[in-house]
Design a protein around this motif. Sequence first.
Motif, PDB file in Angstrom:
ATOM      1  N   UNK A  12      -1.422  -1.307 -10.500  1.00 10.93           N
ATOM      2  CA  UNK A  12      -2.293  -0.970  -9.373  1.00 10.93           C
ATOM      3  C   UNK A  12      -3.309  -2.095  -9.261  1.00 10.93           C
ATOM      4  N   UNK A  13      -3.555  -2.567  -8.027  1.00  7.04           N
ATOM      5  CA  UNK A  13      -4.515  -3.649  -7.799  1.00  7.04           C
ATOM      6  C   UNK A  13      -5.514  -3.221  -6.730  1.00  7.04           C
ATOM      7  N   UNK A  14      -6.648  -3.907  -6.683  1.00  2.20           N
ATOM      8  CA  UNK A  14      -7.623  -3.559  -5.653  1.00  2.20           C
ATOM      9  C   UNK A  14      -7.192  -4.157  -4.312  1.00  2.20           C
ATOM     10  N   UNK A  53       0.840  -1.193   0.000  1.00  5.41           N
ATOM     11  CA  UNK A  53       0.000   0.000   0.000  1.00  5.41           C
ATOM     12  C   UNK A  53       0.878   1.246   0.000  1.00  5.41           C
ATOM     13  N   UNK A  54       0.603   2.156  -0.924  1.00  3.65           N
ATOM     14  CA  UNK A  54       1.363   3.398  -1.008  1.00  3.65           C
ATOM     15  C   UNK A  54       1.019   4.276   0.189  1.00  3.65           C
ATOM     16  N   UNK A  93      -3.349   3.763  -2.708  1.00  2.00           N
ATOM     17  CA  UNK A  93      -3.522   2.704  -3.707  1.00  2.00           C
ATOM     18  C   UNK A  93      -2.667   1.501  -3.315  1.00  2.00           C
ATOM     19  N   UNK A  94      -3.095   0.331  -3.759  1.00  2.00           N
ATOM     20  CA  UNK A  94      -2.302  -0.889  -3.630  1.00  2.00           C
ATOM     21  C   UNK A  94      -1.624  -1.145  -4.965  1.00  2.00           C
ATOM     22  N   UNK A 119      -5.217 -10.797  -0.399  1.00  2.00           N
ATOM     23  CA  UNK A 119      -5.176 -12.242  -0.665  1.00  2.00           C
ATOM     24  C   UNK A 119      -3.793 -12.668  -1.144  1.00  2.00           C
ATOM     25  N   UNK A 120      -3.244 -11.928  -2.090  1.00  2.00           N
ATOM     26  CA  UNK A 120      -1.936 -12.271  -2.641  1.00  2.00           C
ATOM     27  C   UNK A 120      -0.861 -12.214  -1.563  1.00  2.00           C
TER      28      UNK A 120
END
Length: 91
Positions: free
Chosen positions: A58-60, A8-9, A46-47, A66-67
């Motif tokens: 960028x991912x949710x 997470x930024x 943002x992730x 989970x990852x």
Amino acid sequence: MCLAIPGKIKSIESQYDGLVRIAKVSFGGIIKEASLEMVPHAKVEDYVLVHVGVAISVVDEDEARKTFQYLKEMGEVEEELNISEMLPDDI
């Protein structure tokens, strides 16, 4: 093995007269720097997936969590972040 780790930024700063954006990214509480050159639209909170110091997408939040958990269970997080010496023995 090299993997992309979700984080997470927490903050973003510009360097070299604004030519380069560097983020401080939290990986489960461990803070590392990552270049945002491949994701210029990324913003604080943002992730992102980070591979060798570069945010590549960028991912949710759900996908990131989970990852990260899967990688942690596999023991890959410690190796990729070079933090194994900082973690308790029971992890």
